[in-house]
Scaffold this motif. Structure first.
Motif, mmCIF file in Angstrom:
data_model
loop_
_atom_site.group_PDB
_atom_site.id
_atom_site.type_symbol
_atom_site.label_atom_id
_atom_site.label_comp_id
_atom_site.label_asym_id
_atom_site.label_seq_id
_atom_site.Cartn_x
_atom_site.Cartn_y
_atom_site.Cartn_z
ATOM 1 N N PHE A 226 0.834 -1.207 0.000
ATOM 2 C CA PHE A 226 0.000 0.000 0.000
ATOM 3 C C PHE A 226 0.868 1.256 0.000
ATOM 4 C CE2 PHE A 226 -3.663 -2.471 2.119
ATOM 5 C CZ PHE A 226 -4.241 -2.702 0.885
ATOM 6 N N LYS A 227 1.933 1.229 0.778
ATOM 7 C CA LYS A 227 2.852 2.366 0.840
ATOM 8 C C LYS A 227 3.518 2.605 -0.518
ATOM 9 C CE LYS A 227 4.062 2.028 5.759
ATOM 10 N NZ LYS A 227 5.166 1.744 6.717
ATOM 11 N N LEU A 228 3.882 1.505 -1.176
ATOM 12 C CA LEU A 228 4.533 1.621 -2.485
ATOM 13 C C LEU A 228 3.583 2.186 -3.529
ATOM 14 C CD1 LEU A 228 7.017 1.183 -4.209
ATOM 15 C CD2 LEU A 228 6.296 -1.198 -4.554
ATOM 16 N N GLU A 229 2.332 1.730 -3.507
ATOM 17 C CA GLU A 229 1.336 2.264 -4.447
ATOM 18 C C GLU A 229 1.133 3.756 -4.216
ATOM 19 O OE1 GLU A 229 -1.415 -1.753 -5.142
ATOM 20 O OE2 GLU A 229 -2.072 -0.204 -3.728
ATOM 21 N N LYS A 230 1.102 4.147 -2.953
ATOM 22 C CA LYS A 230 0.942 5.556 -2.601
ATOM 23 C C LYS A 230 2.142 6.369 -3.071
ATOM 24 C CE LYS A 230 -0.262 8.520 1.330
ATOM 25 N NZ LYS A 230 -0.514 8.554 2.797
ATOM 26 N N PHE A 231 3.338 5.820 -2.919
ATOM 27 C CA PHE A 231 4.539 6.519 -3.358
ATOM 28 C C PHE A 231 4.534 6.712 -4.876
ATOM 29 C CE2 PHE A 231 8.819 6.250 -5.150
ATOM 30 C CZ PHE A 231 9.374 7.403 -4.606
ATOM 31 N N PHE A 232 4.179 5.663 -5.621
ATOM 32 C CA PHE A 232 4.112 5.777 -7.079
ATOM 33 C C PHE A 232 3.135 6.879 -7.489
ATOM 34 C CE2 PHE A 232 6.131 1.555 -7.766
ATOM 35 C CZ PHE A 232 6.976 1.923 -8.796
ATOM 36 N N LYS A 233 2.028 6.941 -6.787
ATOM 37 C CA LYS A 233 1.024 7.968 -7.103
ATOM 38 C C LYS A 233 1.586 9.368 -6.883
ATOM 39 C CE LYS A 233 -3.947 8.639 -6.743
ATOM 40 N NZ LYS A 233 -5.203 8.162 -6.117
ATOM 41 N N SER A 234 2.419 9.521 -5.870
ATOM 42 C CA SER A 234 3.033 10.823 -5.599
ATOM 43 C C SER A 234 4.021 11.213 -6.702
ATOM 44 C CB SER A 234 3.756 10.804 -4.251
ATOM 45 O OG SER A 234 4.925 10.014 -4.309
ATOM 46 N N GLN A 235 4.463 10.206 -7.471
ATOM 47 C CA GLN A 235 5.387 10.449 -8.582
ATOM 48 C C GLN A 235 4.650 10.446 -9.929
ATOM 49 O OE1 GLN A 235 8.726 11.112 -7.803
ATOM 50 N NE2 GLN A 235 7.810 11.036 -5.749
ATOM 51 N N ASP A 236 3.324 10.623 -9.865
ATOM 52 C CA ASP A 236 2.467 10.700 -11.061
ATOM 53 C C ASP A 236 2.395 9.385 -11.845
ATOM 54 O OD1 ASP A 236 1.926 13.404 -10.538
ATOM 55 O OD2 ASP A 236 3.758 14.025 -11.569
ATOM 56 N N LEU A 237 2.555 8.252 -11.149
ATOM 57 C CA LEU A 237 2.406 6.952 -11.783
ATOM 58 C C LEU A 237 1.363 6.141 -11.017
ATOM 59 C CD1 LEU A 237 6.125 5.881 -12.432
ATOM 60 C CD2 LEU A 237 4.532 6.850 -14.069
ATOM 61 N N ASN A 238 0.364 5.641 -11.726
ATOM 62 C CA ASN A 238 -0.649 4.790 -11.098
ATOM 63 C C ASN A 238 -0.245 3.330 -11.266
ATOM 64 O OD1 ASN A 238 -2.236 6.882 -10.286
ATOM 65 N ND2 ASN A 238 -3.651 6.784 -12.013
ATOM 66 N N VAL A 239 0.115 2.688 -10.169
ATOM 67 C CA VAL A 239 0.549 1.297 -10.206
ATOM 68 C C VAL A 239 -0.179 0.514 -9.114
ATOM 69 C CG1 VAL A 239 2.511 -0.280 -10.157
ATOM 70 C CG2 VAL A 239 2.834 2.077 -10.938
ATOM 71 N N LYS A 240 -0.784 -0.604 -9.509
ATOM 72 C CA LYS A 240 -1.399 -1.512 -8.552
ATOM 73 C C LYS A 240 -0.575 -2.790 -8.509
ATOM 74 C CE LYS A 240 -5.043 0.917 -7.391
ATOM 75 N NZ LYS A 240 -5.232 1.374 -5.995
ATOM 76 N N PHE A 241 -0.583 -3.473 -7.368
ATOM 77 C CA PHE A 241 0.192 -4.693 -7.219
ATOM 78 C C PHE A 241 -0.718 -5.868 -6.852
ATOM 79 C CE2 PHE A 241 3.336 -1.406 -6.807
ATOM 80 C CZ PHE A 241 4.466 -1.953 -7.425
ATOM 81 N N TYR A 242 -0.438 -7.017 -7.474
ATOM 82 C CA TYR A 242 -1.200 -8.241 -7.223
ATOM 83 C C TYR A 242 -0.224 -9.384 -6.975
ATOM 84 C CZ TYR A 242 -4.782 -5.399 -9.495
ATOM 85 O OH TYR A 242 -5.631 -4.381 -9.844
ATOM 86 N N THR A 243 -0.646 -10.353 -6.180
ATOM 87 C CA THR A 243 0.213 -11.507 -5.947
ATOM 88 C C THR A 243 0.248 -12.392 -7.195
ATOM 89 O OG1 THR A 243 -1.585 -12.863 -5.065
ATOM 90 C CG2 THR A 243 -0.324 -11.517 -3.480
ATOM 91 N N VAL A 244 1.329 -13.159 -7.349
ATOM 92 C CA VAL A 244 1.449 -14.078 -8.478
ATOM 93 C C VAL A 244 0.301 -15.083 -8.461
ATOM 94 C CG1 VAL A 244 2.851 -15.943 -9.458
ATOM 95 C CG2 VAL A 244 3.943 -13.852 -8.669
#
Length: 360
Positions: A226-244
Motif C-alpha cells: 500500500f505504501k509503495l502504491e501511494k509513493f508511485f502515485k506521488s510520482q504521477d504513476l498509477n501502479v497496482k500490485f497483485y500476488t502471483v
C-alpha cells in the motif's frame, strides 16, 4: 441426387478441415498456458507481488514529455533500493528494428536464461559504463556474433552506447508473462542489456513507466505494498500490485472457460460431420465412398500437421539449432490429437458402413 451428395461431401470436407484447425488450436493453447504456468513456479512458491500499469493517457503524455527530467525516475529507483527487494525490466527497443530489453540482475536470477555460446552476464557486468556486455537472441547471432562490438542508442541518455556480445541465447529462450501465460516473451530476436550503474545514473521516467508492468516485489507484506502504491502515485504513476497466485487464479479461470468453449465446438463439429457422413453412407449409390472417406481422413491429417508445423500458433517455429522442449511437446501432442480425432471419424464411419451396407 448426385449433385446433392457432392455438395454435402464438400461441406463435410470443409468441416473436417475446421475440426482439425480447432483441435490443433485447442491443444496448442493448452500447452502454451501450461508453459507459462510452469515458468512462474519459482515466483508462485514465494509471495511475490506483480506491478500492474494503470497509467492514464494524460499521465502517459506528461511522462513522454519528461524524458529530460530524471529526478522522479531516480527518486523511484532510490526508494525501491532503500525499502524493497525487487526486480525490474523493460523494453529498450527505442524504435529500432532490433528488439532490446533492459534487465536488472534480479530479473536474470528469477528468469534464468541459458546461453548456447559464450557466457551469461556476471555481477560485474551490471557495473560497467564503457563497453557493456549483452546477450543476443539465437536469430541475431549472424548479425551480432559472439564478442562482436557494436553501438546502440541508449534510452536513458539519448546517445549511442558501445556494447559487446557476451553470449548467444539458446533457441526459443523466453521470459514468462505474469499476466498472460499464453504470451511468452520469446527472445530469439532480442538483445538483453543489463541495467548498469551508468544507466541507473541517467534513467528517465518513461523507462521506469515502461518497467512497471515487469516490476516484481519480493519478501514484503500488504501494508508495504500500500505504501509503495501511494509513493508511485506521488510520482504521477498509477501502479497496482497483485500476488502471483491471484494472477494465476484469474488467468486459469479465463483459460479454462476458453478451453471448455473450444471443446464444446469440437464436439458439435464432430456430431455435424458424423450426421453428414451417415447421410452419405445411407443415400449414396454411385460415388466411390471408400475413396472419398480415405481422402477425407487423409486430407484432415495432412492439413492439421501442416497447420502445426507451418503456423505454429502461439509457440515458435522449429529452429535450425534444435527443437526446444515445449515446441517438441506442442508438435507431438497436436499431431497426436489430429491422428486421434481423424481415427475416431474413421471408426464411426466403419461402424456406419457395417450397419448400413451400400446399395448396389
Amino acid at each position: 441426387m448426385k449433385r446433392k451428395n457432392i455438395f454435402i461431401s464438400i461441406i463435410a470436407i470443409i468441416l473436417v478441415a475446421l475440426l482439425n484447425v480447432l483441435t490443433v488450436y485447442t491443444v496448442s493453447n493448452g500447452i502454451s498456458y501450461w508453459e507459462g504456468y510452469s515458468a512462474l513456479n519459482k515466483l508462485r512458491k514465494q509471495k511475490v507481488y506483480l506491478g500492474n500499469d494503470q497509467i492514464t493517457d494524460n499521465q502517459d503524455k506528461l511522462i513522454t514529455k519528461s524524458q529530460v527530467n530524471n529526478t522522479k525516475a531516480k527518486s523511484i529507483l532510490n526508494y525501491l533500493d532503500k525499502n524493497y527487494d525487487y526486480a525490474i525490466s523493460w523494453d529498450a527497443s527505442n524504435g529500432s528494428h532490433v528488439n532490446a530489453m533492459t534487465m536488472d540482475q534480479k530479473s536474470l536470477e528469477m528468469y534464468p536464461i541459458k546461453v548456447a555460446q559464450g557466457q551469461n552476464l556476471k555481477v560485474r557486468d551490471f557495473h560497467r559504463n564503457k563497453v557493456i556486455p549483452v546477450l543476443v537472441g539465437s536469430k541475431l547471432a549472424k548479425k551480432y556474433p559472439l564478442h562482436h562490438e557494436f553501438t546502440y542508442l541508449d534510452g536513458s541518455t539519448g546517445k549511442r552506447q558501445s556494447y559487446q556480445v557476451a553470449g548467444i541465447l539458446t533457441a526459443s529462450s523466453s521470459i514468462p508473462s505474469p499476466y498472460l501465460f499464453q504470451n511468452q516473451n520469446y527472445l530469439d530476436n532480442t538483445i538483453i542489456v543489463p541495467l548498469t550503474t551508468y544507466t541507473r545514473a541517467h534513467i528517465n521516467l518513461p523507462q521506469i513507466a515502461n518497467g512497471v508492468q515487469n516490476l516484481l516485489i519480493f519478501n514484503t507484506n500488504q501494508n508495504q505494498i500500500f505504501k509503495l502504491e501511494k509513493f508511485f502515485k506521488s510520482q504521477d504513476l498509477n501502479v497496482k500490485f497483485y500476488t502471483v497466485q491471484s494472477s494465476i487464479d484469474q488467468e486459469a479461470r479465463i483459460v479454462k472457460s476458453a478451453l471448455i468453449k473450444l471443446a464444446v465446438g469440437i464436439i458439435i463439429l464432430l456430431i455435424v460431420i458424423v450426421v453428414l457422413l451417415k447421410y452419405l453412407i445411407r443415400k449414396d449409390t454411385k460415388m466411390q465412398l471408400k475413396k472419398f472417406i480415405s481422402s477425407l481422413i487423409g486430407f484432415g491429417l495432412l492439413l492439421g500437421i501442416l497447420i502445426e508445423l507451418v503456423l505454429g500458433f502461439s509457440l515458435p517455429m522449429l529452429s535450425i539449432v534444435g527443437i526446444p522442449k515445449w515446441t517438441s511437446l506442442n508438435i507431438i501432442l497436436s499431431v497426436l490429437s489430429i491422428v486421434l480425432i481423424n481415427l475416431l471419424l474413421a471408426v464411426i464411419i466403419t461402424i456406419f458402413q457395417r450397419n448400413n451396407p451400400q446399395k448396389q
